[in-house]
Design a protein around this motif. Structure first.
Motif, PDB file in Angstrom:
ATOM      1  N   ALA A   1      -1.177   2.538   3.483  1.00  0.00           N
ATOM      2  CA  ALA A   1      -1.741   3.610   2.656  1.00  0.00           C
ATOM      3  C   ALA A   1      -1.565   4.961   3.352  1.00  0.00           C
ATOM      4  N   GLY A   2      -1.826   4.996   4.643  1.00  0.00           N
ATOM      5  CA  GLY A   2      -1.659   6.242   5.394  1.00  0.00           C
ATOM      6  C   GLY A   2      -0.220   6.710   5.395  1.00  0.00           C
TER       7      GLY A   2
ATOM      8  N   ILE B   1      -5.348   8.320   8.488  1.00  0.00           N
ATOM      9  CA  ILE B   1      -5.608   6.989   7.939  1.00  0.00           C
ATOM     10  C   ILE B   1      -4.721   5.950   8.620  1.00  0.00           C
TER      11      ILE B   1
ATOM     12  N   GLY C   1      -5.832   2.798  10.879  1.00  0.00           N
ATOM     13  CA  GLY C   1      -5.356   1.447  10.598  1.00  0.00           C
ATOM     14  C   GLY C   1      -4.731   0.804  11.828  1.00  0.00           C
TER      15      GLY C   1
ATOM     16  N   TRP D   1      -2.860  -2.897   5.339  1.00  0.00           N
ATOM     17  CA  TRP D   1      -2.930  -2.135   4.099  1.00  0.00           C
ATOM     18  C   TRP D   1      -3.318  -0.689   4.397  1.00  0.00           C
ATOM     19  N   LEU D   2      -4.251  -0.510   5.317  1.00  0.00           N
ATOM     20  CA  LEU D   2      -4.681   0.832   5.702  1.00  0.00           C
ATOM     21  C   LEU D   2      -3.516   1.608   6.330  1.00  0.00           C
ATOM     22  N   CYS D   3      -2.750   0.948   7.190  1.00  0.00           N
ATOM     23  CA  CYS D   3      -1.563   1.590   7.775  1.00  0.00           C
ATOM     24  C   CYS D   3      -0.588   2.003   6.674  1.00  0.00           C
TER      25      CYS D   3
ATOM     26  N   TRP E   1      -6.184  -6.208   5.546  1.00  0.00           N
ATOM     27  CA  TRP E   1      -6.793  -4.909   5.247  1.00  0.00           C
ATOM     28  C   TRP E   1      -6.383  -3.864   6.275  1.00  0.00           C
ATOM     29  N   ARG E   2      -6.164  -4.289   7.514  1.00  0.00           N
ATOM     30  CA  ARG E   2      -5.722  -3.343   8.539  1.00  0.00           C
ATOM     31  C   ARG E   2      -4.302  -2.844   8.255  1.00  0.00           C
TER      32      ARG E   2
ATOM     33  N   ALA F   1       0.833  -1.208   0.000  1.00  0.00           N
ATOM     34  CA  ALA F   1       0.000   0.000   0.000  1.00  0.00           C
ATOM     35  C   ALA F   1       0.865   1.255   0.000  1.00  0.00           C
TER      36      ALA F   1
END
Length: 145
Positions: free
Chosen positions: A60-61, A30, A34, A56-58, A53-54, A3
């Motif tokens: 992405a942020g 974000i 995450g 990935w969120l980290c 997904w968690r 991400a």
């Protein structure tokens, strides 16, 4: 990591059009979300997707945060001092990693290294950093008004 690789170039392009403190603040929020989601993982065998997904969120942020942040810091220096600014940025990042590792070691020594405590500490630090970044955005708006 995937991400971060996906969002870092996007953030770099967006930093030409959107205020860098806004991108940095958004990325940190974000990432904090995450990390909070990671802290809320069920203790009994979470599935791969629940973990992925968690994380990935980290990523992405952090991808939204790091590229614009580096661009702003290095781009703020005079051109003949850009290399020194880049070195200072990297040194500061390495210092932050060392402090983070020391913080984790302290949590482990206090018996707080298991469960959600370390990730919640990281999330709180990300929220504090997002608040600082947001205040810079607010200062920039009031200075230009």
């Amino acid at each position: 990591a995937v991400a971060s690789v996906m969002f870092a170039p996007l953030a770099g392009m967006l930093s030409d059009r959107i205020a860098v403190p806004l991108l940095c603040t958004t990325g940190l929020v974000i990432a904090a979300f995450g990390m909070a989601a990671v802290a809320m993982l069920p203790e009994e065998s979470p599935g791969s997707f629940a973990i992925a997904w968690r994380l990935w969120l980290c990523g992405a942020g952090f991808g939204l945060f790091f590229s614009p942040n580096a661009r702003l810091l290095v781009g703020s220096a005079p051109q003949n001092r850009a290399a020194a600014a880049g070195s200072l940025f990297t040194t500061t990042r390495m210092l932050a990693m060392a402090i983070s590792a020391t913080l984790v070691a302290g949590l482990l020594a206090l018996g707080l290294g298991e469960g959600a405590v370390p990730i919640l500490v990281a999330a709180v630090l990300a929220v504090i950093t997002a608040a600082i970044s947001g205040s810079i955005l607010r200062l920039n708006k009031s200075a230009s008004a």
